[in-house]
Design an enzyme around this catalytic site. Structure first.
Site, short mmCIF file in Angstrom:
data_model
loop_
_atom_site.label_atom_id
_atom_site.label_comp_id
_atom_site.label_asym_id
_atom_site.label_seq_id
_atom_site.Cartn_x
_atom_site.Cartn_y
_atom_site.Cartn_z
N ARG A 89 0.84 -1.20 0.00
CA ARG A 89 0.00 0.00 0.00
C ARG A 89 0.88 1.25 0.00
O ARG A 89 0.55 2.26 -0.60
CB ARG A 89 -0.86 -0.05 1.26
CG ARG A 89 -2.17 0.60 1.13
CD ARG A 89 -3.04 0.34 2.34
NE ARG A 89 -4.00 -0.70 2.07
CZ ARG A 89 -4.13 -1.81 2.80
NH1 ARG A 89 -3.37 -2.02 3.84
NH2 ARG A 89 -5.03 -2.69 2.49
N ASN A 121 -5.81 4.82 -1.46
CA ASN A 121 -4.76 4.27 -0.58
C ASN A 121 -3.42 4.96 -0.77
O ASN A 121 -3.16 5.48 -1.84
CB ASN A 121 -4.57 2.78 -0.89
CG ASN A 121 -5.44 1.91 -0.01
OD1 ASN A 121 -5.77 2.27 1.11
ND2 ASN A 121 -5.81 0.75 -0.53
N HIS A 176 -5.98 1.22 8.26
CA HIS A 176 -6.62 0.31 7.31
C HIS A 176 -5.78 -0.95 7.12
O HIS A 176 -4.57 -0.88 6.99
CB HIS A 176 -6.77 1.05 5.98
CG HIS A 176 -7.43 0.23 4.92
ND1 HIS A 176 -8.47 -0.62 5.18
CD2 HIS A 176 -7.21 0.16 3.59
CE1 HIS A 176 -8.85 -1.20 4.06
NE2 HIS A 176 -8.10 -0.74 3.08
O1 TXD Z 1 -10.61 0.58 2.02
C1 TXD Z 1 -10.12 1.29 1.19
N1 TXD Z 1 -9.91 2.57 1.48
C2 TXD Z 1 -9.76 0.78 -0.14
C3 TXD Z 1 -8.92 1.61 -0.97
C4 TXD Z 1 -10.22 -0.46 -0.62
C5 TXD Z 1 -9.96 -0.85 -1.91
C6 TXD Z 1 -9.19 -0.02 -2.85
N2 TXD Z 1 -8.67 1.16 -2.29
C7 TXD Z 1 -8.02 2.15 -3.12
O2 TXD Z 1 -9.00 2.87 -3.86
C8 TXD Z 1 -7.10 1.65 -4.21
O3 TXD Z 1 -5.85 1.28 -3.68
C9 TXD Z 1 -7.01 2.88 -5.08
O4 TXD Z 1 -6.08 3.80 -4.53
C10 TXD Z 1 -8.40 3.49 -4.99
C11 TXD Z 1 -9.26 3.31 -6.23
O5 TXD Z 1 -9.41 1.95 -6.55
P1 TXD Z 1 -10.05 1.51 -7.95
O6 TXD Z 1 -10.08 0.03 -7.96
O7 TXD Z 1 -11.29 2.25 -8.24
O8 TXD Z 1 -8.90 2.00 -8.93
P2 TXD Z 1 -8.97 2.28 -10.52
O9 TXD Z 1 -9.98 1.40 -11.16
O10 TXD Z 1 -7.57 2.25 -10.99
O11 TXD Z 1 -9.52 3.77 -10.61
C12 TXD Z 1 -8.77 4.88 -10.27
C13 TXD Z 1 -9.16 5.97 -11.24
C14 TXD Z 1 -8.73 5.68 -12.69
O12 TXD Z 1 -9.86 5.70 -13.54
C15 TXD Z 1 -7.76 6.82 -13.01
O13 TXD Z 1 -7.86 7.28 -14.36
C16 TXD Z 1 -8.23 7.89 -12.04
O14 TXD Z 1 -8.53 7.18 -10.85
N3 TXD Z 1 -7.26 8.93 -11.77
C17 TXD Z 1 -7.65 10.20 -11.55
N4 TXD Z 1 -8.86 10.77 -11.52
C18 TXD Z 1 -8.91 12.08 -11.29
N5 TXD Z 1 -7.83 12.85 -11.07
C19 TXD Z 1 -6.58 12.31 -11.09
N6 TXD Z 1 -5.51 13.08 -10.86
C20 TXD Z 1 -6.46 10.92 -11.33
N7 TXD Z 1 -5.41 10.09 -11.43
C21 TXD Z 1 -5.92 8.87 -11.70
#
Ligand code: TXD
Length: 319
Positions: A89, A121, A176
């Site tokens: 993480r 995360n 977490h």
């Molecule tokens: O319990 C918890 N808090 C968690 C956390 C449980 C499971 C997953 N957790 C975390 O959530 C995971 O480690 C990731 O850091 C986030 C998001 O997970 P997800 O599975 O939704 O990740 P994706 O599918 O990769 O989506 C992230 C999106 C992707 O579409 C990127 O294009 C976008 O974020 N992204 C952005 N959006 C806006 N602005 C910026 N700067 C940006 N950078 C990437």
């Protein structure tokens, strides 16, 4: 009364699931924001096309500009990169810190009155950084982890005891995942604490210890199975429960990463504790007495969060 507005910052796996759940529950109109072009628009269109079948009237819009989140009531942040197999993480720290800066500034400029739920995360450090970058009041910025960790714990306990998940309550504190602190004395089946259930022969201490361990590494177990990403259904459900408590002023008592100012002997840090979420955001931080073991585990957890925050400050001197 106009509909509430929910901005989902990050339209990836969790973002898309959040949009689906928020629409099905008609929590409000939904804006999916992402830096990736087409992704939020595509998901918004696809979800909109499910509305006649499902019968929801929530409007969904995909966006690449922060202007579209203007005056959102709730912002749920999943923007960043997800953990891949073998990646800790903390490896995510650097990249996601930069993302939090952009997102925090976007929220400050366009939705400064919103209730912000961070999911990205490493959670406890990212929610702290997001609050710093956004400058929003501390009671309006929280992190989602405890609801998910306790849901995982509840699921495993319901399986172990062969009872409905509805009758299982679980109490978790701390950071977490790996450093999560389940408080067994406050985790129950219909009010009967786990230690009593062990005495009644429903389980053994060894089996409960194994469940605790499985819960702690619950995220990693799913990453290992999926191989291409991390959990998204249960994380999305968990954040929606928090958003709903705010939007409907339900005043639910939920374990969340909240900003502590002396509670549990912790100052100026986001750590997972029970809080009451209502229309004002964090309305109460619930401070319970911890036994020696829980206290020791909680302190380990706090130290881990502190280290991450120090690392953040090293990367981003403005913090
Ligand atoms: O319990 C918890 N808090 C968690 C956390 C449980 C499971 C997953 N957790 C975390 O959530 C995971 O480690 C990731 O850091 C986030 C998001 O997970 P997800 O599975 O939704 O990740 P994706 O599918 O990769 O989506 C992230 C999106 C992707 O579409 C990127 O294009 C976008 O974020 N992204 C952005 N959006 C806006 N602005 C910026 N700067 C940006 N950078 C990437």
């Amino acid at each position: 009364m106009a509909r509430k507005k929910i901005a989902l910052i990050g339209a990836g796996m969790i973002g898309g699931t959040l949009a689906h759940l928020a629409a099905m529950k008609e929590l409000g109109d939904i804006v999916l924001f992402d830096v990736a072009e087409g992704l939020p628009q595509g998901k918004a269109l696809d979800l909109s096309q499910s509305s006649p079948v499902e019968g929801f009237d929530s409007k969904l819009k995909g966006a690449n500009s922060y202007e579209d989140i203007t005056d959102a009531d709730v912002c749920i942040v999943t923007a960043g990169i997800a953990r891949k197999p073998g990646m800790s993480r903390d490896d995510l720290l650097k990249t996601n810190l930069g993302v939090m800066k952009a997102v925090g500034e976007g929220i400050a400029a366009h939705a400064p009155n919103s209730f912000v739920i961070c999911i990205t995360n490493p959670l406890d450090a990212m929610v702290w950084a997001l609050r710093e970058f956004s400058g929003l009041p501390h009671q309006k910025v929280v992190g989602m982890a405890g609801v998910l960790d306790s849901a995982r714990f509840q699921h495993f306990l319901a399986e172990e005891f062969d009872v409905s998940v509805q009758d299982v309550t679980a109490f978790v504190l701390g950071g977490h995942g790996d450093t999560m602190v389940p408080v067994i004395e406050y985790s129950t089946v219909a009010g009967i604490p786990i230690p009593d259930l062990i005495k009644m022969g429903w389980s053994t201490q060894e089996r409960i210890d194994a469940i605790v361990q499985r819960t702690r590494s619950g995220g990693g177990e799913i990453v290992g199975l999926l191989k291409t990403g991390s959990a998204y259904y249960a994380p999305a459900s968990s954040a929606i429960a928090m958003a709903e408590s705010f939007l409907k002023d339900k005043k639910r008592l939920l374990p969340c990463a909240a900003h502590l100012t002396g509670q549990y002997g912790v100052d100026n840090l986001y750590v997972g504790v029970p809080i009451v979420i209502g229309a004002n955001g964090v309305e109460r931080i619930v401070e319970i007495e911890l036994n020696e073991t829980a206290r020791a585990n909680f302190d380990v957890s706090v130290e881990a969060v502190k280290e991450l925050v120090v690392a953040c400050k090293g990367i981003e001197p403005a913090l």
